[in-house]
Design an enzyme around this catalytic site. Structure first.
Site, PDB file in Angstrom:
ATOM      1  N   ASN A   1     -80.259  15.147  -4.141  1.00 21.51           N
ATOM      2  CA  ASN A   1     -79.894  13.909  -3.628  1.00 21.51           C
ATOM      3  C   ASN A   1     -79.915  13.626  -2.037  1.00 21.51           C
ATOM      4  OD1 ASN A   1     -78.741  12.747  -6.136  1.00 21.51           O
ATOM      5  ND2 ASN A   1     -76.779  13.726  -5.679  1.00 21.51           N
TER       6      ASN A   1
ATOM      7  N   GLY B   1     -56.267  28.820  -1.295  1.00 18.50           N
ATOM      8  CA  GLY B   1     -56.994  30.182  -1.605  1.00 18.50           C
ATOM      9  C   GLY B   1     -57.523  30.203  -2.818  1.00 18.50           C
TER      10      GLY B   1
ATOM     11  N   ASP C   1     -65.407  18.046   7.537  1.00 20.24           N
ATOM     12  CA  ASP C   1     -65.905  17.643   6.499  1.00 20.24           C
ATOM     13  C   ASP C   1     -65.934  18.439   5.425  1.00 20.24           C
ATOM     14  OD1 ASP C   1     -67.224  15.869   4.729  1.00 20.24           O
ATOM     15  OD2 ASP C   1     -69.141  16.008   6.060  1.00 20.24           O
TER      16      ASP C   1
ATOM     17  N   ASP D   1     -69.855  24.001  -2.829  1.00 21.70           N
ATOM     18  CA  ASP D   1     -71.134  24.456  -3.219  1.00 21.70           C
ATOM     19  C   ASP D   1     -71.548  25.692  -2.218  1.00 21.70           C
ATOM     20  OD1 ASP D   1     -71.611  22.305  -4.725  1.00 21.70           O
ATOM     21  OD2 ASP D   1     -72.088  21.009  -3.306  1.00 21.70           O
TER      22      ASP D   1
END
Length: 338
Positions: free
Chosen positions: A11, A258, A282, A288
């Site tokens: 994207n 955690g 952010d 990911d």
């Protein structure tokens, strides 16, 4: 040589920072605006490559689709710049590249994302396509060697591709990050070798597989004690992944609380604390980055516990910068975190 293939979304991210979200029909003045490379597939591929030590010989490649537009060209260029194979990233004529519109609340760093799938909607393959995308080897590869194929849920063909991989390319270990969440059958969950989910997705998986009574009991335990509750969830979800010659790992990320995890080899649930972060800028792409850290380290013969410790440090660095792919730290940067 080990091989990691990520099959997923690419994207172009359009990011707006704002003090607060507008109400329906309201226009407000926002803060800064940025553009970034994104898509969970691209982010995870870049994370895996950047979080590998430079002396590690691992082939990293991506499978997916972009449009024949400037966004698509930029995304493929970024992959090449990061030494990621793009031969299997297909540019489609007359189709737009996937776009993510992201709103980031400046005070908390939390984000809200709208996805327009574009070319990602074409990432669903026939068997003949998969034979080309995952060519067979003259000499079969040993499953004990570290070969991984990574999936998320921002493309339509995830489950059918996983089924084909398990049946036809069993040397690959299947890593699955079911985000955004979609229901799977109990049989399809058993395709997965390594399941990486957050606390919300963990409960969604439970609701799709187990009885209402069982799920309610787990939710009550989580409300009473988050860590102990999710440790029990890890154990229960691990039963879905229990198959021969599988790592059978379940990893649940709990944000600032955690990570809890277990595997078939080490069924006792373990906990790794989050790193202290002076300021969250952010959170886009943090999950990911975490997954990339886990896979990069498992691929290079680290234990699951070592891989998760490394990944926690990597994601803690990523949330201190803006962007998704751009915020992913290098292997060297992570090794310098105390």
């Amino acid at each position: 040589m080990s091989e990691i293939v990520v099959c997923g979304s690419l994207n172009y991210d359009l990011v707006t920072f704002t003090q607060r979200l507008p109400d329906a029909g309201e226009t407000i003045t926002a803060g800064k605006f940025e553009t970034h490379a994104g898509g969970k597939g691209l982010n995870q591929t870049v994370a895996i490559r950047k979080l590998l030590a430079q002396n590690e010989h691992v082939d990293v490649a991506m499978i997916g689709h972009v449009g024949d537009d400037s966004f698509g060209n930029e995304l493929k260029s970024l992959l090449r710049e990061n030494d990621i194979g793009v031969d299997r990233v297909i540019s489609l004529e007359g189709v737009n590249t996937g776009v993510a519109t992201i709103l980031v609340e400046q005070e908390s760093g939390q984000n809200r994302i709208l996805l327009s799938e574009g070319a990602n909607g074409h990432t669903d393959f026939l068997e003949s396509d998969l034979n080309r995308l995952f060519p067979s080897r003259e000499r079969p590869l040993d499953r004990a060697t570290n070969h991984f194929v990574v999936f998320q849920n921002e493309i339509p063909g995830t489950v059918s591709i996983m089924r084909w991989i398990v049946a036809n390319r069993p040397h690959f270990k299947v890593v699955y990050n079911p985000s955004p969440y979609r229901e799977l059958s109990k049989e399809d969950w058993s395709l997965v070798d390594i399941l990486v989910i957050n606390e919300i997705e963990a409960l969604q998986v439970l609701r799709s597989i187990f009885s209402v009574h069982d799920v309610a009991a787990f939710e009550n335990m989580v409300r009473k004690d988050v860590l102990e509750g999710y440790k029990l969830v890890v154990s229960r979800l691990g039963t879905m992944l229990n198959k021969k010659q599988s790592l059978g790992a379940v990893i649940i990320t709990l944000g600032e609380k955690g990570v809890v995890f277990a595997s078939q080899d080490s069924p006792d649930v373990k906990y790794t604390a989050a790193c202290h972060v002076p300021q969250v800028i952010d959170t886009t792409g943090a999950g990911d980055t975490f997954l990339g850290g886990v896979v990069s380290q498992l691929c290079t013969d680290h234990t699951l516990e070592e891989a998760i410790g490394f990944a926690v440090k990597a994601s803690s660095l990523s949330i201190q910068k803006t962007g998704a792919a751009e915020s992913i730290p290098s292997f060297q940067a992570v090794t310098e975190v105390p």
